[in-house]
Design an enzyme around this catalytic site. Structure first.
Site, PDB file in Angstrom:
ATOM      1  N   LYS A 188      -6.490  -1.409   4.499  1.00  0.00           N
ATOM      2  CA  LYS A 188      -5.795  -2.460   3.730  1.00  0.00           C
ATOM      3  C   LYS A 188      -4.330  -2.493   4.148  1.00  0.00           C
ATOM      4  CE  LYS A 188      -3.772  -2.468  -0.326  1.00  0.00           C
ATOM      5  NZ  LYS A 188      -2.587  -3.305  -0.005  1.00  0.00           N
ATOM      6  N   GLU A 210       1.275  10.470   3.843  1.00  0.00           N
ATOM      7  CA  GLU A 210       2.640  10.493   4.374  1.00  0.00           C
ATOM      8  C   GLU A 210       3.466   9.686   3.390  1.00  0.00           C
ATOM      9  OE1 GLU A 210       3.208   9.288   8.445  1.00  0.00           O
ATOM     10  OE2 GLU A 210       1.250  10.058   8.985  1.00  0.00           O
ATOM     11  N   CYS A 233      11.031   5.926   6.607  1.00  0.00           N
ATOM     12  CA  CYS A 233      10.764   7.093   5.755  1.00  0.00           C
ATOM     13  C   CYS A 233      11.565   8.314   6.178  1.00  0.00           C
ATOM     14  CB  CYS A 233       9.277   7.402   5.775  1.00  0.00           C
ATOM     15  SG  CYS A 233       8.617   7.542   7.433  1.00  0.00           S
ATOM     16  N   GLU A 247      14.886   8.013  -3.078  1.00  0.00           N
ATOM     17  CA  GLU A 247      14.883   7.259  -1.823  1.00  0.00           C
ATOM     18  C   GLU A 247      15.369   5.830  -2.093  1.00  0.00           C
ATOM     19  OE1 GLU A 247      10.947   6.314  -0.322  1.00  0.00           O
ATOM     20  OE2 GLU A 247      11.572   7.099   1.621  1.00  0.00           O
TER      21      GLU A 247
HETATM   22  P1  NAD Z   1       3.883   1.546  -1.822  1.00  0.00           P
HETATM   23  O1  NAD Z   1       3.430   2.885  -2.226  1.00  0.00           O
HETATM   24  O2  NAD Z   1       4.390   0.636  -2.865  1.00  0.00           O
HETATM   25  O3  NAD Z   1       2.703   0.730  -1.114  1.00  0.00           O
HETATM   26  C1  NAD Z   1       2.018   1.231   0.006  1.00  0.00           C
HETATM   27  C2  NAD Z   1       0.625   0.670   0.033  1.00  0.00           C
HETATM   28  O4  NAD Z   1      -0.088   1.137  -1.103  1.00  0.00           O
HETATM   29  C3  NAD Z   1       0.553  -0.848  -0.013  1.00  0.00           C
HETATM   30  O5  NAD Z   1      -0.479  -1.271   0.855  1.00  0.00           O
HETATM   31  C4  NAD Z   1       0.194  -1.132  -1.464  1.00  0.00           C
HETATM   32  O6  NAD Z   1      -0.489  -2.348  -1.658  1.00  0.00           O
HETATM   33  C5  NAD Z   1      -0.695   0.037  -1.785  1.00  0.00           C
HETATM   34  N1  NAD Z   1      -0.782   0.384  -3.201  1.00  0.00           N
HETATM   35  C6  NAD Z   1       0.120   0.121  -4.186  1.00  0.00           C
HETATM   36  N2  NAD Z   1      -0.333   0.615  -5.362  1.00  0.00           N
HETATM   37  C7  NAD Z   1      -1.516   1.198  -5.108  1.00  0.00           C
HETATM   38  C8  NAD Z   1      -2.446   1.927  -5.911  1.00  0.00           C
HETATM   39  N3  NAD Z   1      -2.253   2.138  -7.212  1.00  0.00           N
HETATM   40  N4  NAD Z   1      -3.535   2.422  -5.313  1.00  0.00           N
HETATM   41  C9  NAD Z   1      -3.749   2.261  -3.994  1.00  0.00           C
HETATM   42  N5  NAD Z   1      -2.920   1.575  -3.188  1.00  0.00           N
HETATM   43  C10 NAD Z   1      -1.807   1.064  -3.741  1.00  0.00           C
HETATM   44  O7  NAD Z   1       4.923   1.802  -0.687  1.00  0.00           O
HETATM   45  P2  NAD Z   1       5.712   0.734   0.131  1.00  0.00           P
HETATM   46  O8  NAD Z   1       6.775   0.183  -0.753  1.00  0.00           O
HETATM   47  O9  NAD Z   1       4.788  -0.206   0.809  1.00  0.00           O
HETATM   48  O10 NAD Z   1       6.351   1.634   1.287  1.00  0.00           O
HETATM   49  C11 NAD Z   1       7.547   2.284   1.136  1.00  0.00           C
HETATM   50  C12 NAD Z   1       7.320   3.758   0.929  1.00  0.00           C
HETATM   51  O11 NAD Z   1       6.544   4.272   1.993  1.00  0.00           O
HETATM   52  C13 NAD Z   1       8.603   4.533   0.965  1.00  0.00           C
HETATM   53  O12 NAD Z   1       8.597   5.465  -0.079  1.00  0.00           O
HETATM   54  C14 NAD Z   1       8.571   5.241   2.300  1.00  0.00           C
HETATM   55  O13 NAD Z   1       9.273   6.426   2.373  1.00  0.00           O
HETATM   56  C15 NAD Z   1       7.131   5.472   2.472  1.00  0.00           C
HETATM   57  N6  NAD Z   1       6.833   5.637   3.893  1.00  0.00           N
HETATM   58  C16 NAD Z   1       6.503   6.879   4.336  1.00  0.00           C
HETATM   59  C17 NAD Z   1       6.257   7.087   5.677  1.00  0.00           C
HETATM   60  C18 NAD Z   1       5.879   8.438   6.215  1.00  0.00           C
HETATM   61  O14 NAD Z   1       5.430   8.513   7.342  1.00  0.00           O
HETATM   62  N7  NAD Z   1       6.034   9.487   5.466  1.00  0.00           N
HETATM   63  C19 NAD Z   1       6.345   6.035   6.551  1.00  0.00           C
HETATM   64  C20 NAD Z   1       6.681   4.777   6.071  1.00  0.00           C
HETATM   65  C21 NAD Z   1       6.912   4.591   4.724  1.00  0.00           C
END
Ligand code: NAD
Length: 478
Positions: free
Chosen positions: A174, A249, A283, A378
């Site tokens: 997804k 991650e 991230c 963050e």
């Molecule tokens: P997010 O957690 O809001 O969303 C990520 C994904 O999860 C999206 O596809 C979203 O639709 C889905 N999602 C949201 N709620 C959900 C639920 N309850 N159950 C299952 N899926 C759900 O994160 P974001 O805003 O898209 O991304 C930013 C975050 O990602 C930041 O905290 C960043 O640090 C982290 N990030 C980490 C890495 C890494 O490699 N560690 C890399 C990139 C981003």
């Protein structure tokens, strides 16, 4: 309804699905606000159909030899490279990444080609139990769920997707609601690469679709990149359903330590793009920089000059180095954090002229108390905190005083100090005299503490998508 000119349709069982207009959301450009496309919101029924297709495809896909599977992966790798320019435009349109700093299609290409050739994980054997020959074998889980964020969609699409498929799993992925276009385009490339139907299913939608995946009884493992908050929700759903395995991650608040003997210019050249690239939406960005007091002024002046030279503008145009934040929500979040930061630290930068819309000017704060909320959470914007230290132990303690543990940097010319400090930093990756993770797929990537569970990206990334099985063979005595 006919397919929109920009591909957004769900890709299930090798077929693009007709769009049901009552189940779509609108995607707007974060730089101009213009309408871009209607994007399908995957329903529980869509998730079920994708999982059923992946489950049906699993026996045949997992029965192929790694070499046979690698043909499909390698083909997809080539297609990503061929469509790089188009993918760059799509990402610029959907989440605002400047086309000039888009290397994601190249990275996607590398991941699919790398995992197509990755050595297949070996099992073990043992004669340690008298009367037995024991074997340890590695097998794919079955249906793998992949949920990705918006900040670098194709990188997560490929580092997870390629490894999971190489291991013999079938996949339901997804994309993020903020950046679904490159994944939908990638579905076209998956079809072109000739993957058997059901092996790689690609959905779009908000968190609700991800939640259905997290509690789905036929998904055996979830690989997720995103926020720590969502990671917790997924793990709870996994625990309450079939106890599926999770690879996470998550977020970061990554420190950089710049010691008094560091090459200051090198440290600036590394840390500015770390926090500036992708409008700070990375991230592993060095969002907290600790500089030895004796060189702080020189470092801060040089850092400020380079950081403030960002060219904000239309991300689809060459010459732009910083685009908008990915959407209104992200922009508001960063603004909220900026207001908070101004209450605790000293802002030493003025906003660049004409910053409007969803753009945020690069911003530096100094002298922020370590226990301020802004030092703990963050921000995901082009905002950096620069504080000072006087001794090595103090620097390490400040660096580690966070719930996160994704990345840390050390700048020093002293090899003993580099080794000593690297060992004590609580982070999944430590960059010595650099601020980037490995680009060669030779090192694991993942987080300590609240930044994650498990490792991906390198050869062990294939093993992360496999179960261990012990086979105990009783040997009859002579
Ligand atoms: P997010 O957690 O809001 O969303 C990520 C994904 O999860 C999206 O596809 C979203 O639709 C889905 N999602 C949201 N709620 C959900 C639920 N309850 N159950 C299952 N899926 C759900 O994160 P974001 O805003 O898209 O991304 C930013 C975050 O990602 C930041 O905290 C960043 O640090 C982290 N990030 C980490 C890495 C890494 O490699 N560690 C890399 C990139 C981003």
């Amino acid at each position: 309804m006919s397919a929109s000119p920009i591909e957004t349709r769900l890709f299930i069982n090798g077929k693009f699905q007709a769009i049901d207009e009552s189940q779509t959301f609108d995607l707007h450009s974060p730089s101009t606000g213009e309408f871009i496309a209607k994007v399908p919101e995957a329903t529980a029924k869509d998730v079920d159909a994708a999982v059923a297709a992946a489950k049906a495809a699993f026996p045949a896909w997992s029965a192929l030899s790694p070499k046979e599977r690698s043909v499909y992966l390698a083909r997809l790798g080539v297609l990503f490279a061929e469509h790089s320019a188009e993918l760059a435009q799509l990402e610029a349109k959907s989440m605002g990444r400047p086309v000039t700093s888009f290397f994601d299609a190249g990275a996607a290409s590398d991941y699919f080609r790398y995992f197509s050739e990755a050595a297949y994980p070996m099992g073990t054997s043992s004669l340690n139990t008298p009367g037995f020959v024991n074997m340890g074998v590695k097998q794919p889980y079955g249906v793998c769920g992949i949920i990705i964020p918006w900040n670098a969609p194709l990188i997560f699409f490929s580092k997870k997707g390629a490894a999971a498929l190489a291991a013999g799993n079938t996949v339901v992925l997804k994309s993020s609601e903020k950046a679904p276009l490159t994944c939908a385009k990638a579905a076209e490339l998956v079809a072109k690469a000739g993957f058997p139907p059901g092996v790689f299913n690609i959905l779009s939608g908000h968190g609700a679709a991800g939640a259905v995946m997290s509690s789905h009884m036929d998904i055996r493992i979830i690989s997720f990149t995103g926020s720590t908050r969502t990671g917790r929700a997924i793990q709870k759903a996994a625990a309450d359903s079939n106890l599926k395995n999770c690879i996470f991650e998550l977020g970061g608040k990554s420190p950089a330590l710049v010691f008094e003997d560091a090459d200051i210019e090198q440290a600036i050249q590394a840390t500015v793009p770390s926090i500036g690239w992708n409008s700070g939406q990375t991230c592993f960005a060095n969002s907290r920089i600790y500089v030895h007091k004796s060189i702080a002024q020189t470092f801060i002046e040089g850092f400020k000059t380079k950081f403030m030279s960002a060219k904000l503008g239309d991300p689809t145009q060459a010459g732009t180095t910083q685009g908008p934040q990915a959407d209104k929500v992200q922009h508001e979040t960063v603004k909220r954090y900026l207001a908070l930061a101004e209450k605790s630290g000293t802002k030493i930068t003025e906003d660049l002229p004409n910053v409007s819309g969803l753009y945020i000017s690069p911003t530096i704060f100094t002298d922020t108390p370590e226990d301020a909320q802004i030092m703990k959470e963050e921000i995901f914007g082009p905002v950096v905190h620069i504080n000072t230290f006087e001794g090595e132990a103090e620097a390490i303690a400040k660096a580690n005083d966070t719930e996160y543990g994704l990345y840390a940097s050390v700048f020093t010319k002293d090899i003993d100090r580099a080794m000593r400090v690297s060992k004590q930093l609580e982070a999944g990756t430590v960059g010595v005299n650099c601020s980037s993770p490995t680009k060669g797929n030779d090192m694991p990537f993942g987080g300590w503490k609240g930044s994650g569970i498990g490792r991906e990206s390198y050869i062990g990334g294939v093993e992360s998508f496999m179960e261990d099985k012990a086979v105990l063979i009783k040997v009859a005595p002579l």
